[in-house]
Write a protein that holds these residues in place. Structure first.
Motif, mmCIF file in Angstrom:
data_model
loop_
_atom_site.group_PDB
_atom_site.id
_atom_site.type_symbol
_atom_site.label_atom_id
_atom_site.label_comp_id
_atom_site.label_asym_id
_atom_site.label_seq_id
_atom_site.Cartn_x
_atom_site.Cartn_y
_atom_site.Cartn_z
ATOM 1 N N GLY A 9 0.886 -1.480 0.059
ATOM 2 C CA GLY A 9 -0.008 -0.091 0.035
ATOM 3 C C GLY A 9 0.959 1.177 0.052
ATOM 4 N N ASP A 10 0.619 2.164 1.084
ATOM 5 C CA ASP A 10 1.533 3.481 0.923
ATOM 6 C C ASP A 10 2.602 3.305 2.105
ATOM 7 O OD1 ASP A 10 -0.010 3.258 3.225
ATOM 8 O OD2 ASP A 10 -1.028 5.283 3.056
ATOM 9 N N CYS A 11 2.585 2.062 2.593
ATOM 10 C CA CYS A 11 3.827 1.802 3.557
ATOM 11 C C CYS A 11 4.939 1.240 2.941
ATOM 12 C CB CYS A 11 3.064 1.354 4.773
ATOM 13 S SG CYS A 11 4.557 0.884 6.094
ATOM 14 N N SER A 12 6.054 1.828 3.199
ATOM 15 C CA SER A 12 7.275 1.286 2.833
ATOM 16 C C SER A 12 8.534 1.166 3.646
ATOM 17 C CB SER A 12 7.890 1.887 1.259
ATOM 18 O OG SER A 12 8.112 3.008 1.757
ATOM 19 N N ARG A 13 9.416 0.168 3.523
ATOM 20 C CA ARG A 13 10.579 0.180 4.514
ATOM 21 C C ARG A 13 11.787 -0.197 3.760
ATOM 22 N NH1 ARG A 13 11.329 -3.101 10.134
ATOM 23 N NH2 ARG A 13 13.885 -2.309 10.441
ATOM 24 N N ARG A 24 12.264 -6.898 9.208
ATOM 25 C CA ARG A 24 10.886 -7.106 9.658
ATOM 26 C C ARG A 24 9.912 -5.961 9.004
ATOM 27 N NH1 ARG A 24 13.655 -8.714 14.302
ATOM 28 N NH2 ARG A 24 13.148 -10.955 14.826
ATOM 29 N N PHE A 25 8.805 -6.467 8.547
ATOM 30 C CA PHE A 25 8.042 -5.418 7.800
ATOM 31 C C PHE A 25 6.377 -5.949 8.494
ATOM 32 C CE2 PHE A 25 5.055 -4.311 4.484
ATOM 33 C CZ PHE A 25 5.238 -3.088 4.296
ATOM 34 N N ARG A 26 5.622 -4.633 8.870
ATOM 35 C CA ARG A 26 4.565 -4.733 9.274
ATOM 36 C C ARG A 26 3.628 -3.508 8.763
ATOM 37 N NH1 ARG A 26 3.680 -7.298 15.206
ATOM 38 N NH2 ARG A 26 5.052 -9.054 15.325
ATOM 39 N N HIS A 27 2.448 -3.868 8.281
ATOM 40 C CA HIS A 27 1.582 -2.741 7.609
ATOM 41 C C HIS A 27 0.219 -3.619 7.669
ATOM 42 C CE1 HIS A 27 0.046 0.332 5.567
ATOM 43 N NE2 HIS A 27 -0.303 -0.124 4.581
ATOM 44 N N GLY A 28 -0.677 -3.075 8.356
ATOM 45 C CA GLY A 28 -1.940 -3.521 8.608
ATOM 46 C C GLY A 28 -2.035 -5.196 8.926
ATOM 47 N N SER A 29 -2.660 -5.820 7.819
ATOM 48 C CA SER A 29 -2.682 -7.352 8.244
ATOM 49 C C SER A 29 -1.363 -8.094 7.656
ATOM 50 C CB SER A 29 -3.699 -8.004 7.466
ATOM 51 O OG SER A 29 -3.807 -7.529 6.103
ATOM 52 N N THR A 30 -0.415 -7.163 7.161
ATOM 53 C CA THR A 30 0.785 -7.983 6.450
ATOM 54 C C THR A 30 1.906 -7.813 7.459
ATOM 55 O OG1 THR A 30 0.271 -6.875 4.285
ATOM 56 C CG2 THR A 30 2.542 -7.578 4.778
ATOM 57 N N HIS A 31 2.553 -8.930 8.110
ATOM 58 C CA HIS A 31 3.481 -9.361 8.781
ATOM 59 C C HIS A 31 4.462 -10.155 8.134
ATOM 60 C CE1 HIS A 31 0.900 -8.514 12.883
ATOM 61 N NE2 HIS A 31 0.835 -7.516 11.713
ATOM 62 N N ASN A 53 -3.293 -13.900 3.183
ATOM 63 C CA ASN A 53 -4.107 -12.895 2.696
ATOM 64 C C ASN A 53 -3.552 -11.569 2.630
ATOM 65 O OD1 ASN A 53 -6.243 -14.784 2.428
ATOM 66 N ND2 ASN A 53 -6.522 -14.748 4.530
ATOM 67 N N CYS A 54 -2.338 -11.210 2.324
ATOM 68 C CA CYS A 54 -1.675 -10.126 2.279
ATOM 69 C C CYS A 54 -0.893 -9.863 1.064
ATOM 70 C CB CYS A 54 -0.803 -9.753 3.560
ATOM 71 S SG CYS A 54 0.590 -10.891 3.445
ATOM 72 N N GLN A 55 -0.676 -8.849 0.594
ATOM 73 C CA GLN A 55 0.111 -8.108 -0.777
ATOM 74 C C GLN A 55 1.079 -7.563 -0.334
ATOM 75 O OE1 GLN A 55 -3.062 -7.199 -3.494
ATOM 76 N NE2 GLN A 55 -3.538 -9.203 -4.057
ATOM 77 N N PHE A 56 2.325 -7.784 -0.899
ATOM 78 C CA PHE A 56 3.502 -6.665 -0.797
ATOM 79 C C PHE A 56 4.568 -7.021 -1.710
ATOM 80 C CE2 PHE A 56 4.459 -10.723 1.404
ATOM 81 C CZ PHE A 56 5.533 -11.126 1.214
ATOM 82 N N GLN A 57 5.464 -5.986 -1.843
ATOM 83 C CA GLN A 57 6.409 -5.962 -2.875
ATOM 84 C C GLN A 57 7.752 -5.796 -2.221
ATOM 85 O OE1 GLN A 57 4.023 -3.123 -3.213
ATOM 86 N NE2 GLN A 57 2.698 -5.122 -4.031
#
Length: 320
Positions: A9-13, A24-31, A53-57
């Motif tokens: 989404g709009d979160c990046s690390r 370690r990356f966490r954003h909403g339901s994405t762990h 049930n998450c999506q990320f890049q």
């Protein structure tokens, strides 16, 4: 140094593994996490997991190092992998083997973790050639990348059963300290042997049609939906309109293993996930829920697969 970027989404690390071995990356339901571990000279191990049930890049800068190859197993998830200048590699099923030569090329992973994401990969650089042996002992494709005669390796296919099992054993090792390091080194070398063997082979072209692929995926979903009492091979094949021989061959082509072996692994994966999540079920009940008539058979299979008994894993996860 290489820049890594996790985003959802709009979160990046951003992250650099030279500074810390685990991201370690966490954003909403994405762990999610991704770990880079030096194992032997010129050889690094990558391990990663994410919730379902998450999506990320994941994006990786090209860097300035030459002579490196990545060989990995996507144990679960679906998505797309892009190496700059090469065709996109799209996967729709769990169990994909891939090989890359990220030499001064930007790389991007788009992950759709419907059932979670699990990754085990090795990075091999030219420095490892002294350990691995003379040039003629390596697959031509690996030797060409490590000696900088090729920089556009981007290949993906079925994850063979041997590589799958070794990847599972490396995802969470049963030992710590010096013994754990020795275990990791031995398993990494064993995994490399399987990966080199796989890359050195030229598999026959797949003959499955689009309809057959759909039916095989349907049969896999039917197995996962009822691990306690799944249909036998004949009933499963009949339910999706294939012969049992065609179904087993299709499982080998798509998932790198037979229907029975896939079911066996799925049951043990479900058991481990339940124990790590803190299930209150007694082991006898858990074994029954997953289709084991005898708890002793469950314990034996679990120990063979993961190197620890389910009871030991439960004790290790229990709060102090």
């Amino acid at each position: 140094m290489e820049d890594w970027l996790f985003s959802s989404g709009d979160c990046s690390r951003p992250h650099q593994f030279e500074n810390a071995e685990r991201l370690r990356f966490r954003h909403g339901s994405t762990h999610a996490y991704l770990e880079e571990t030096p194992v032997l000279p010129g050889i690094w191990l990558y391990r990663g997991e994410a919730t379902a049930n998450c999506q990320f890049q994941i994006e990786v800068g090209g860097g300035d190092r030459q002579g490196r190859v990545i060989m990995g197993g996507l144990l679960s998830s679906r998505g797309m992998l892009n190496l700059e200048g090469c065709d996109d590699m799209v996967w729709r099923d769990d169990g994909r083997f891939y090989a890359l030569s990220p030499i001064e090329r930007h790389c991007r992973y788009d992950i759709d973790a419907e059932r979670g994401w699990r990754l085990v990969a090795l990075r091999v650089e030219a420095e490892a050639m002294d350990l691995l042996g003379a040039d003629d002992r390596l697959p031509d494709i690996v030797n060409d990348v490590l000696t900088v005669r090729r920089d556009n390796l981007a290949d993906m296919g079925t994850l063979p059963g041997g590589i799958r099992r070794l990847s599972q054993s490396l995802l969470r090792t049963p030992f710590e300290g010096r013994v754990g390091k020795l275990f990791m080194q031995s398993k990494v070398l064993e995994l490399l042997a399987y990966q080199f063997q796989h890359l050195g082979e030229r598999p026959a072209p797949k003959t499955l049609s689009a309809i057959e692929l759909t039916r095989i995926r349907m049969s896999r979903d039917m197995l996962l939906a009822n691990l306690r009492d799944p249909p036998d091979l004949e009933a499963l094949a009949s339910a999706v309109g294939l012969s049992s021989k065609k179904l087993n061959r299709g499982f080998r082509d798509l998932y790198g293993t037979t229907v029975f072996a896939y079911l066996h692994d799925a049951r043990l994966d479900a058991a481990r996930a339940a124990l790590e999540a803190g299930t209150p079920l007694p082991l006898k009940q858990l074994a029954w829920e997953l289709g084991y008539g005898q708890v002793s058979n469950f314990v034996t299979a679990f120990r063979r697969r993961f190197g620890v008994t389910p009871g030991s894993l439960r004790d290790a996860k229990a709060p102090a």
